[in-house]
Design a protein around this motif. Structure first.
Motif, PDB file in Angstrom:
ATOM      1  N   LYS A   1     -39.131  56.068  27.834  1.00  0.00           N
ATOM      2  CA  LYS A   1     -39.074  57.510  27.657  1.00  0.00           C
ATOM      3  C   LYS A   1     -39.604  57.923  26.288  1.00  0.00           C
ATOM      4  O   LYS A   1     -39.517  57.164  25.317  1.00  0.00           O
ATOM      5  CB  LYS A   1     -37.622  57.980  27.794  1.00  0.00           C
TER       6      LYS A   1
ATOM      7  N   GLU B   1     -34.823  60.137  23.861  1.00  0.00           N
ATOM      8  CA  GLU B   1     -33.573  60.290  24.590  1.00  0.00           C
ATOM      9  C   GLU B   1     -32.808  61.511  24.123  1.00  0.00           C
ATOM     10  O   GLU B   1     -32.056  62.109  24.861  1.00  0.00           O
ATOM     11  CB  GLU B   1     -32.697  59.068  24.359  1.00  0.00           C
ATOM     12  N   GLN B   2     -32.984  61.819  22.848  1.00  0.00           N
ATOM     13  CA  GLN B   2     -32.327  62.995  22.295  1.00  0.00           C
ATOM     14  C   GLN B   2     -33.366  63.784  21.537  1.00  0.00           C
ATOM     15  O   GLN B   2     -34.321  63.214  21.004  1.00  0.00           O
ATOM     16  CB  GLN B   2     -31.221  62.566  21.323  1.00  0.00           C
ATOM     17  N   ASN B   3     -33.188  65.078  21.495  1.00  0.00           N
ATOM     18  CA  ASN B   3     -34.115  65.918  20.775  1.00  0.00           C
ATOM     19  C   ASN B   3     -34.114  65.545  19.296  1.00  0.00           C
ATOM     20  O   ASN B   3     -33.076  65.587  18.646  1.00  0.00           O
ATOM     21  CB  ASN B   3     -33.714  67.390  20.944  1.00  0.00           C
TER      22      ASN B   3
ATOM     23  N   PRO C   1     -39.748  65.279  41.874  1.00  0.00           N
ATOM     24  CA  PRO C   1     -40.025  66.526  41.154  1.00  0.00           C
ATOM     25  C   PRO C   1     -41.494  66.925  41.324  1.00  0.00           C
ATOM     26  O   PRO C   1     -42.363  66.085  41.583  1.00  0.00           O
ATOM     27  CB  PRO C   1     -39.755  66.177  39.695  1.00  0.00           C
TER      28      PRO C   1
ATOM     29  N   ARG D   1     -38.596  73.057  19.274  1.00  0.00           N
ATOM     30  CA  ARG D   1     -37.333  72.505  19.779  1.00  0.00           C
ATOM     31  C   ARG D   1     -37.234  72.638  21.289  1.00  0.00           C
ATOM     32  O   ARG D   1     -36.862  71.709  21.987  1.00  0.00           O
ATOM     33  CB  ARG D   1     -36.182  73.284  19.162  1.00  0.00           C
TER      34      ARG D   1
ATOM     35  N   ASP E   1     -36.929  69.948  24.344  1.00  0.00           N
ATOM     36  CA  ASP E   1     -35.881  70.059  25.383  1.00  0.00           C
ATOM     37  C   ASP E   1     -36.519  69.865  26.751  1.00  0.00           C
ATOM     38  O   ASP E   1     -35.993  69.153  27.613  1.00  0.00           O
ATOM     39  CB  ASP E   1     -35.238  71.449  25.370  1.00  0.00           C
ATOM     40  N   ASN E   2     -37.642  70.537  26.950  1.00  0.00           N
ATOM     41  CA  ASN E   2     -38.289  70.476  28.263  1.00  0.00           C
ATOM     42  C   ASN E   2     -38.859  69.091  28.543  1.00  0.00           C
ATOM     43  O   ASN E   2     -38.832  68.621  29.677  1.00  0.00           O
ATOM     44  CB  ASN E   2     -39.403  71.526  28.344  1.00  0.00           C
TER      45      ASN E   2
ATOM     46  N   ILE F   1     -37.632  66.263  27.436  1.00  0.00           N
ATOM     47  CA  ILE F   1     -36.497  65.396  27.777  1.00  0.00           C
ATOM     48  C   ILE F   1     -36.041  65.663  29.204  1.00  0.00           C
ATOM     49  O   ILE F   1     -35.787  64.739  29.982  1.00  0.00           O
ATOM     50  CB  ILE F   1     -35.336  65.614  26.794  1.00  0.00           C
ATOM     51  N   ALA F   2     -35.932  66.947  29.542  1.00  0.00           N
ATOM     52  CA  ALA F   2     -35.489  67.302  30.892  1.00  0.00           C
ATOM     53  C   ALA F   2     -36.469  66.757  31.920  1.00  0.00           C
ATOM     54  O   ALA F   2     -36.077  66.249  32.969  1.00  0.00           O
ATOM     55  CB  ALA F   2     -35.372  68.821  31.020  1.00  0.00           C
TER      56      ALA F   2
ATOM     57  N   LYS G   1     -35.920  63.235  32.663  1.00  0.00           N
ATOM     58  CA  LYS G   1     -34.608  62.920  33.210  1.00  0.00           C
ATOM     59  C   LYS G   1     -34.625  63.065  34.728  1.00  0.00           C
ATOM     60  O   LYS G   1     -33.669  62.712  35.407  1.00  0.00           O
ATOM     61  CB  LYS G   1     -33.563  63.879  32.640  1.00  0.00           C
ATOM     62  N   LYS G   2     -35.723  63.622  35.250  1.00  0.00           N
ATOM     63  CA  LYS G   2     -35.762  63.884  36.690  1.00  0.00           C
ATOM     64  C   LYS G   2     -35.873  62.580  37.458  1.00  0.00           C
ATOM     65  O   LYS G   2     -36.570  61.658  37.057  1.00  0.00           O
ATOM     66  CB  LYS G   2     -36.949  64.797  37.020  1.00  0.00           C
TER      67      LYS G   2
END
Lengths: 650, 667
Positions: free
Chosen positions: B550, B553-555, B592, B642, B646-647, B649-650, B653-654
């Protein structure tokens, strides 16, 4: 307090007993060729001690000769620290002579160390002490062609017998040892004691030196290097060690005896006695602070709080002040002191209030020295205060400006300490904070808004005991913007911003607790595929420590803390949600912990409940695999703990 | 680096230091009523949650005869516990030749409504010898606690060379900060100030009492001295933010820089980069001057290395590889600087410091008749250099540049794992100076450095499990960083792979791994490994996470607001390709949609994610490409950056959903 931190001592054979020729630095020494190292000793090693010889000779109560010489071959770049010379000295430790030499891989001498090349500096900014008389002599050949060998010889004289060198022929797990020797000689009236740890059988020989004095010597050969195993250290030493301690001893102008804990404690008491005279205004102040309060604990609390608000920690450790406290008047005047000074000051304040208390010598920190009842010795690095009571004594950490009276935190909990009293020293235990005192209860809730990418999460946490200490320290001391920055990095949501937070500090019977309320805006919770919506709720942090061991486990699993964590996470689903699946629950018991995870479905809600309870202890090696597996499993929850909803079909 | 001050012969009397300070902020020292108010105050408008406030701060620098003097005075109000340690123990380091004197310190407290003052006694001053050449004077202020006001002064005589710069901004808010310099008129200087409020020049000293940022200059030709006083008021605390360049680029400060020292028969010019580079580096035979000499001893070795090489680029690469692979970087010990930077010594001993190694490289390239020159620069930890002001003190590194076929190649041979034409990350910090007969400059901007990484993953059923195969080719930046971290230790590589696998959502067993070369920097680093996933053929529904590597994992951007621009060190270009062979008896029920995420219209950052399911062949694939067009993002754009992450990471995550085929659905 200064603890003498001695590096491992390796020497070449100078001992009369073995009668072998002295190994000293010579122009070329083929015996030091790297090729002569047995293959077995190169495994897992970055450095190999070829020869090491250590001699300790106790000549009088204030004169101990300490000689070392050693040759170490550095196999590769990862072992280069082993080639550096770094020796601490002070008023009581004097270095008479240092010699050294550098040899290449074949044993050819490249150059020798000259006295003028040795770098000398104070320990300014190297330790927590504000002022200390400790200095360092350092040198590095700074060679970069591996393998190579360095040889050093250090002659020292200690003008005290209060602390004595110890022998650890293998300085670290990535050193192998070909041969190392240690000899101890002393005038018989000094009765120097020793303790052997993890030595191979037959390592010791008892005899007499040329003057007929007792001469004890040890020799070890072919000790292999090894890989460390995580969470395995349970005792004071992991490698062969010989500890020394005196009978009678002298520390500057003071004499004492260390054959028993009682006599050592008495020495400490007498050394620090008579230094608690308070200035008149402080005496009056004590009376006005305690007023008409009758309860002992409350009186201690009041005076401790006064001290916390009006003093701070400054370590000045030079000469005798490493062991003898500055007097109470000095601390009162300056508003600062070290652990001895602050403890003595509070003791004086309590005495004025009619409360008797004693200084307790302790080895502090997470990696502390466990007191050995059978071997009285000076392994202390800290002092706390004990107020004996009929039932539970009140313990006070005098260098902290925020702990409540009676609570020690993880710094000195759960260990044997030496109380210094007018009738001598007594061993007793500091309190142990177990699962009933160390716990965390978390209640988290989120009301899912399907129209938004960000969700509002509400968290309510209760921390008790050791689990809350670090948080309390940050929240109480740091400025608001730093607390906010810390809040923005401590949770494990994929992305979030803290909206609001508040703290209430409480406590139960002297155990601090705190209640925390935090609201956050969190992203990365809702993701969608074409037919489904995934609610990721893997937010709970892994309570286990990260471990990774590939080799077979041979050492026990050692866990230092007992605690329990109870989590409940309430997810309110959008109207008319259709759940396709919930994550799987789990219930398992291990010797070291129990873990429960379950999911409950209610109308429009899903609740996840998780319990983790860990018990400190030393567990069989086989149990380590369970720990590692559980750690990895809980890691996976971050990605695979999802509530899966079916999208509404149009 | 090179000291500029030489002894100036001056015929001037030592005059009193002009009192440039205003009385206001020091008033509490002389007026008990004001001190009482200050002691009682615990909240200041400038920053209501500050744990300390600097009430008054002044620095003086004076340079006459040959004994520069520096003096500091400070008054601080302590509000919180944390700040006590920052101001209660003062240490003044100085060199052996300097003398710390006139040290005074007092603490003021309010006890029962009365002011209590405690002073530092002479006996409390600790003078410590740190090393043979350095000393420190220390003292602990007595009685400091929350609410106290502390005041201390000290002076350092014979401070050494250079005009000190002065920070107006500190890690606590400052109500008043003043800096005064008094220097001979034969020293010409200019200054650069970096403040949020520009300095207004005033003609009368009294005007300093009444401004937020003002500057007063005066010169006395008869005495041969000139004075400058800067005053700055109400400066908020400085907070470092993540992902920004050196604090020094943003901290409010003033840097007076000497531009020349001239008197009859002597001239030393630092007024512009041409003169500065020439005087400090080009003409310096212990430094860059070495490469412009004959260096006959290098002729044979160089000819050996370039024998049979076609063209200048190949020759340059061969010489570079020789120096990089055969000369070991050695950190300076205590007194061997000279041996490590003298190129004939470096060549003989096959070891040197980074300056020595790169100078040897340049000398050898020149011996092969290539156009190579040294380049001096300020690394990212240091303040950026600018074309319009000479700042020798910020320069802290030296590399090489060679011009071949109209193209410039920048080289650093001191890092064992650095490929030709790439520099350590810290070197990409803007303006640099080329040291040569014809003065020149070069810009090394992080935008010119791209780290291109490709990860190809395949997942396919093998017997009763799924076999994961990963091949990852790392870019110049991440490959070099990883090689430096592992130092050819393959066991460490294995651990790294395992730690990465343990973060994924499925239990994976590492079966084998390999790497092309941890040592050879001229090969892009390629890591391959295989792992097994258990496959439970009884489950009706399987939620599979297809992202085995990935982006994050975190912003990484955790602050909610930001003041300073984001300044990344390089551009990332990341490609993730996933090919999945669906196991027998299953099909992909859900996945997705493809999407494109963009930061801003121009796509300054972009994630293009394409997901395709071939229902007939039962193969599923993902092609996910992330790239950046710039390394700098303004603070105004912070929220968008930011949200973009976020997007991202999201997006990763799908999951994809596999469903067991019901008999009726099998075709």
């Amino acid at each position: 307090m200064i603890t003498l931190r001695l590096k491992a001592l390796f020497f070449s054979a100078l001992i009369v007993i073995t009668g072998s020729a002295a190994f000293a630095k010579q122009d070329d020494n083929p015996a030091l060729a790297a090729s002569a190292i047995p293959a077995a000793l190169k495994t897992n090693a970055h450095a190999v001690i070829r020869y090491a010889n250590t001699e300790v000779s106790v000549e009088s109560l204030n004169r101990v000769k300490y000689k070392r010489s050693y040759a170490v071959t550095i196999l590769d770049e990862q072992g280069k620290a082993a080639a550096n010379l770094m020796e601490q000295y002070s008023q009581m430790i004097r270095i008479q002579n240092i010699e050294g030499a550098l040899y290449d891989a074949s044993g050819k001498m490249l150059r020798s160390l000259k006295e003028k090349d040795i770098f000398d500096r104070s320990t300014y900014q190297m330790s927590g002490a504000f002022h200390s008389d400790e200095r360092i002599k350092a040198y590095s050949f700074n060679h970069t062609v591996y393998p190579y060998t360095v040889y050093f010889e250090i002659d020292e004289t200690l003008s005290t017998t209060f602390f004595m060198p110890r022998w650890s022929p293998q300085p670290g797990n990535d050193y192998a040892v070909e041969q190392a020797q240690f000899s101890l000689s002393y005038a018989p009236e000094f009765k120097v004691r020793y303790k052997e740890l993890l030595l191979p059988p037959g390592a010791r020989k008892d005899g007499k030196d040329a003057q007929g004095r007792p001469l004890v010597s040890w020799q070890v050969r072919n000790i292999a290097a090894y890989k460390t195993q995580p969470l395995s250290s349970s005792d004071n030493y992991d490698r062969p060690t010989v500890l020394l301690a005196p009978g009678d001893f002298q520390l500057m102008d003071y004499k004492g005896n260390m054959n028993s804990w009682n006599s050592l404690g008495l020495f400490s008491y007498q050394l620090n006695d008579g230094r608690s005279q308070l200035p008149e205004d402080k005496k009056a102040l004590v009376q006005s602070i305690i007023g008409t309060e009758k309860d002992t604990y409350k009186k201690v609390q009041l005076l401790y709080a006064y001290m916390q608000q009006n003093t701070r920690y400054v370590l000045n450790a030079y000469g005798i002040s490493g062991w003898q406290t500055f007097d109470a008047a000095h601390v009162a005047h300056n508003g600062y002191g070290d652990c001895k000074g602050l403890t003595n000051y509070l003791k004086a304040l309590l005495a004025e209030a009619g409360i008797k208390s004693y200084a307790a010598l302790v080895s502090a920190g997470d990696d502390y020295y466990r007191l050995d009842e059978q071997f009285p010795a000076n392994n202390f690095n800290h002092v706390i205060l004990c107020v004996p009571q009929a039932k539970d004594s009140i313990w006070v950490e005098c260098t902290s400006q925020e702990l409540p009276a009676g609570y020690l935190g993880s710094f000195t909990q759960n260990r044997k300490v030496l109380l210094a009293t007018e009738t001598g020293g007594y061993l007793c235990n500091t309190p142990f904070y177990g699962k009933d005192k160390n716990y965390l209860v978390r209640k988290i809730s989120v009301r899912i808004d399907p129209a938004s990418e960000q969700q509002q999460v509400t968290m309510q946490h209760t921390y008790s005991g050791l689990l809350g200490d670090d948080i309390a320290s940050i929240v109480k001391n740091k400025p608001k913007d730093q607390v906010r920055e810390w809040q923005n990095t401590r949770f494990s949501f994929p992305s979030y911003g803290i909206n609001d937070y508040s703290y209430v500090f409480t406590g139960n019977n002297g155990i601090p607790a705190l209640e925390e309320n935090v609201t956050a805006t969190v992203s990365g919770v809702i993701t969608s595929t074409q037919k489904r919506t995934f609610l990721n709720i893997g937010w709970l942090q892994n309570p286990l420590t990260e471990v990774l061991q590939n080799e077979p486990r041979t050492l026990p699993l050692v866990l230092r803390k007992s605690f329990r964590i109870t989590d409940s996470l309430l997810v309110t689903l959008p109207e008319g949600s259709q759940i396709e699946s919930l994550p799987e629950g789990k219930s398992i018991d291990y010797p070291f912990a129990s873990y429960r995870l379950r999911f409950e479905k209610r109308a429009g809600e899903v609740i996840a409940i998780r319990n983790y309870e860990q018990s400190a202890g030393v567990y069989k090696p086989e149990v380590f695999a369970d720990y590692q597996n559980l750690y990895q499993e809980l890691n996976r929850q971050k990605e695979d703990m999802n509530i899966v909803l079916l999208n509404k079909t149009p | 680096m090179h000291p500029f001050v030489s002894k100036a012969a001056l015929a001037s009397a030592f005059c009193l230091v002009m009192q440039g300070a205003t009385a206001q902020n020091k008033a509490s020292l002389t007026d008990p009523a004001q001190m009482k108010t200050l002691l009682q105050k615990s909240v200041f408008d400038i920053d209501t949650s500050a744990k300390a406030v600097i009430i008054y701060e002044k620095g003086w620098f004076e340079s006459f005869e040959s004994a520069p003097v520096y003096k500091l005075e400070r008054i601080v109000k302590i509000i919180g516990k944390d700040a006590v340690d920052d101001f209660a123990r003062i240490s003044v380091p100085a060199s052996k030749r300097s003398l710390v004197r006139k040290v005074t310190g007092e603490t003021y407290n309010l006890e029962n409504g009365e002011i209590v003052k405690q002073s530092v006694e002479k006996a409390d001053l600790i003078k410590e010898k740190i090393t043979a050449n350095t000393r420190v004077t220390k003292f602990a202020l007595p009685g400091v606690k929350t609410g106290s006001v502390v005041h201390y002064v000290y002076q350092i005589d014979n401070t050494g060379y250079g005009l000190p710069s002065w920070d107006f901004q500190n890690s606590y808010p400052t109500l008043y900060s003043e800096y005064e310099i008094n220097i001979p008129t034969i020293l010409k200087y200019s200054s650069v100030s970096n403040t949020s409020v520009p300095f207004k020049e005033v003609t009368r000293q009294r005007s300093l009492e009444d401004c937020n940022a003002c500057l007063y200059n005066s010169a006395n030709g008869n005495l041969g001295r000139q004075t400058s006083i800067w005053v700055r008021r109400n400066i908020p605390a400085f907070r470092t933010e993540p992902f920004m360049s050196a604090d020094a680029n943003y901290l409010e400060r003033v840097k007076p820089t000497v531009t020349s020292l001239e008197y009859p028969g002597y001239q030393f010019l630092l007024d512009n980069w041409e003169h500065a580079t020439e005087n400090v580096y080009y003409k310096n035979d212990e430094s860059c001057g070495q490469v412009f000499k004959g260096n006959a001893f290098l002729l044979d070795p160089v000819n050996q290395i370039i024998a049979g090489k076609n063209g200048d680029l190949e020759k340059a690469k061969a010489i570079y590889a020789f120096v990089r692979d055969h000369i070991t970087l050695k950190e300076e010990s205590f007194n061997d600087y000279k041996a490590l930077s003298d190129i004939s010594e470096v060549y003989k001993r096959k070891e040197g410091n980074s300056e020595g190694i790169n100078l040897l490289l340049i000398a050898m390239l020149r011996k092969a008749s290539l156009e190579a020159e040294p380049v001096v620069l300020a690394t990212r930890a240091s303040e950026r250099l600018h074309s319009f002001i000479v700042d020798i003190n910020a320069i802290d590194y030296m590399i090489g540049i060679v011009k071949i076929g109209g193209q410039d190649y920048v080289l650093d041979a001191s890092d064992k794992y650095m490929p030709f034409g790439t520099l350590p990350l810290s070197c990409y910090n803007g303006y640099c100076r080329i040291v040569s007969k014809k003065p020149d400059a070069v810009e090394l901007h992080p935008d010119g450095l791209t780290d291109k990484t490709t990860t190809i993953v395949s997942l396919a059923p093998v017997k009763d499990k799924l076999l994961l195969k990963v091949e990852q080719k790392l870019g110049n930046v991440s490959g070099t960083l990883l090689r430096n971290e592992l130092k050819e230790d393959t066991a460490k590589l294995k651990e790294k792979i395992q730690k990465g696998l343990s973060k994924l959502s499925t239990p994976l067993q590492l079966k084998q791994y390999s790497v092309n070369s941890l040592k050879n920097a001229d090969l892009p680093l390629v890591i391959r490994y295989e792992a097994e996933l258990p496959w439970n053929a009884d489950k009706d529904l399987v939620y599979l996470d297809p992202y085995f590597d990935k982006l994050c994992e975190q912003n990484p951007f955790t602050l909610t607001t930001r003041k300073f621009p984001i300044e990344l060190g390089y551009l990332s270009d990341n490609k993730y390709v996933f090919n999945f062979q669906v196991p027998e008896g299953y099909e992909v029920d859900d996945y997705p949609k493809s999407s494109v995420l963009k930061l801003s219209q121009e796509g300054l950052m972009q994630l293009k994610n394409t997901l395709v399911y071939d229902a007939e062949n039962k193969t599923f694939s993902i092609n996910c490409h992330f790239n950046q067009k710039t390394t700098v993002y303004t603070a105004d754009n912070y929220n968008q950056v930011r949200t973009f992450y976020d997007n991202v990471i999201a997006e990763q995550k799908k999951k994809i959903v596999l469903k067991k085929n019901t008999p009726a659905q099998v075709h």
